[in-house]
Write a protein that holds these residues in place. Sequence first.
Motif, short mmCIF file in Angstrom:
data_model
loop_
_atom_site.label_atom_id
_atom_site.label_comp_id
_atom_site.label_asym_id
_atom_site.label_seq_id
_atom_site.Cartn_x
_atom_site.Cartn_y
_atom_site.Cartn_z
N ALA A 1 0.85 -1.13 0.08
CA ALA A 1 0.22 -0.01 -0.18
C ALA A 1 0.91 1.33 -0.12
O ALA A 1 0.66 2.35 -0.81
N LEU A 2 1.89 1.13 0.74
CA LEU A 2 2.75 2.54 0.86
C LEU A 2 3.49 2.67 -0.44
O LEU A 2 3.84 4.01 -0.41
N LEU A 3 3.85 1.66 -1.20
CA LEU A 3 4.65 2.01 -2.24
C LEU A 3 3.72 2.81 -3.42
O LEU A 3 4.19 3.53 -4.01
N GLY A 4 2.38 2.75 -3.21
CA GLY A 4 1.54 3.38 -4.19
C GLY A 4 1.45 4.86 -4.10
O GLY A 4 1.08 5.66 -5.22
N CYS A 5 2.04 5.53 -3.09
CA CYS A 5 2.00 6.97 -2.96
C CYS A 5 3.46 7.20 -1.89
O CYS A 5 4.23 8.09 -2.62
N ALA A 6 3.30 7.17 -0.64
CA ALA A 6 4.34 7.55 0.12
C ALA A 6 5.81 7.26 -0.62
O ALA A 6 6.57 8.10 -0.59
N VAL A 7 6.11 6.00 -0.46
CA VAL A 7 7.38 5.52 -1.09
C VAL A 7 7.58 5.95 -2.54
O VAL A 7 8.56 6.43 -2.63
N LEU A 8 6.80 5.62 -3.46
CA LEU A 8 7.10 6.19 -4.87
C LEU A 8 7.27 7.76 -4.89
O LEU A 8 8.07 8.19 -5.64
N THR A 9 6.69 8.50 -4.23
CA THR A 9 6.72 9.92 -4.15
C THR A 9 8.16 10.40 -3.61
O THR A 9 8.76 11.04 -3.98
N GLY A 10 8.22 9.85 -2.34
CA GLY A 10 9.52 10.24 -1.59
C GLY A 10 10.87 9.85 -2.33
O GLY A 10 11.66 10.55 -2.41
N VAL A 11 10.84 8.37 -2.54
CA VAL A 11 12.02 7.81 -3.36
C VAL A 11 12.28 8.59 -4.38
O VAL A 11 13.34 8.72 -5.00
N GLY A 12 11.23 8.57 -5.32
CA GLY A 12 11.20 9.35 -6.54
C GLY A 12 11.64 10.66 -6.60
O GLY A 12 12.49 11.17 -7.31
N ALA A 13 11.35 11.36 -5.55
CA ALA A 13 11.88 12.87 -5.43
C ALA A 13 13.50 12.92 -5.46
O ALA A 13 13.91 13.64 -5.75
N VAL A 14 13.96 11.74 -4.67
CA VAL A 14 15.25 11.68 -4.42
C VAL A 14 16.16 11.19 -5.52
O VAL A 14 16.83 11.94 -6.09
N ARG A 15 15.49 10.27 -6.16
CA ARG A 15 16.25 9.38 -7.38
C ARG A 15 16.03 10.30 -8.56
O ARG A 15 17.15 10.26 -9.47
N ARG A 16 14.76 10.45 -8.81
CA ARG A 16 14.39 10.97 -9.89
C ARG A 16 14.36 12.53 -10.16
O ARG A 16 14.71 13.12 -11.36
N THR A 17 13.80 13.09 -9.37
CA THR A 17 13.82 14.70 -9.32
C THR A 17 15.12 15.48 -9.17
O THR A 17 15.33 16.08 -9.91
N ALA A 18 15.52 15.04 -7.96
CA ALA A 18 16.60 15.62 -7.49
C ALA A 18 18.14 14.83 -7.96
O ALA A 18 19.16 15.65 -7.79
N SER A 19 17.89 13.75 -8.48
CA SER A 19 19.09 12.87 -8.74
C SER A 19 20.20 13.05 -7.93
O SER A 19 21.52 13.43 -8.17
#
Length: 357
Positions: A155-173
């Motif tokens: 369940a957490l993967l669908g928003c909290a984790v995908l958003t937080g991890v993605g912000a670090v990995r994909r947005t901020a690099s």
Amino acid sequence: MRALVVRGVAATPRVEDVDLAGPGPGEVRVAIRAAGVCHSDLSMVDGTVSPTYPLVLGHEAAGVVTEVGPAVSRVVPGAHVVLNWAPPCRRCWFCGHGEPWLCERTGSPAAARGRASTGEPLHVTLGLGALAEQVVVSEHAVIPVPAELPFDAAALLGCAVLTGVGAVRRTASVTAGDSVAVIGLGGVGLSAVAAARAAGAEPVLAVDVSPAKADLAMAAGATDFLLADDALSRSVRSRTGGRGVDHALECVGRSATIRAAWRATRRGGQVVVVGMGAKDDIVGLSALEIFHSARTLRSSVYGSSDPDRDLPELARAVLDGRLDLTPLITHRTGLDDAAAAFTRMARGEGARTVVTP
């Protein structure tokens, strides 16, 4: 079925009986096994955003497909799935240019779906309404995951984790050796802390108004916990050679914390706004300040992620032990007591509450 419904701004969410039609062409019915209470749900309750009421809350969930409509090819009954509140169309300009998180055809924030026991139409949060026993959604709004993945983690993967991890990995690099500050330690912020640490960032400064978040922050991988007060920028600079951090991730969605993130960032660094704020909460920056600081200010919508691509990888990381979501879950409850999670969230207590309908 039963669902958690809110009927107006600042009203108390209550469990109600709901009539939900079966799946039509291209749709699936999912029995919800776990759902997280996200700050975006609170925004639907407290008026930060303006949905149409009455509204079924919830958009972060996982469950089992129980029924499929005609022409469904993505899943079959019995499949374990995570819900995706922003399924891309794969046809618009943004999808065609590699930015599916900005898809212009993603569903409305509160589409109509189902009826209350009184017969009035209900709307559902972010096209899902997942704080419920069941949902009926497009087949493109579900992402299959391994059956051995626990439902609470899924369940957490669908928003909290995908958003937080993605912000670090994909947005901020973020890369090894970068310095990072994360402001706001809810489920998204703690996910960002964990991702920054996994990327090799040093230091990883976790920031919140509540001292009670310190243990959660350190468990997620922070090197330091800092209180969000008037001395925050000095505290950050004292740990970064006097410069400020390379990346500041704001996971609250308020002008005051965006400004705090801006002041904590070095010249030439970047501020990433991850939290969703109100349309009338204005961030003030002078033209000279923008020019002189050479900082970048940008947002991260859904972690700049493609859920079809990124979520299965995160599921594998959980199963392999590379991603520990234990610090994110601080409360568990049934649907009847889910309204208390909104009170805790408004007070800044804990991280994620997981509801098991």
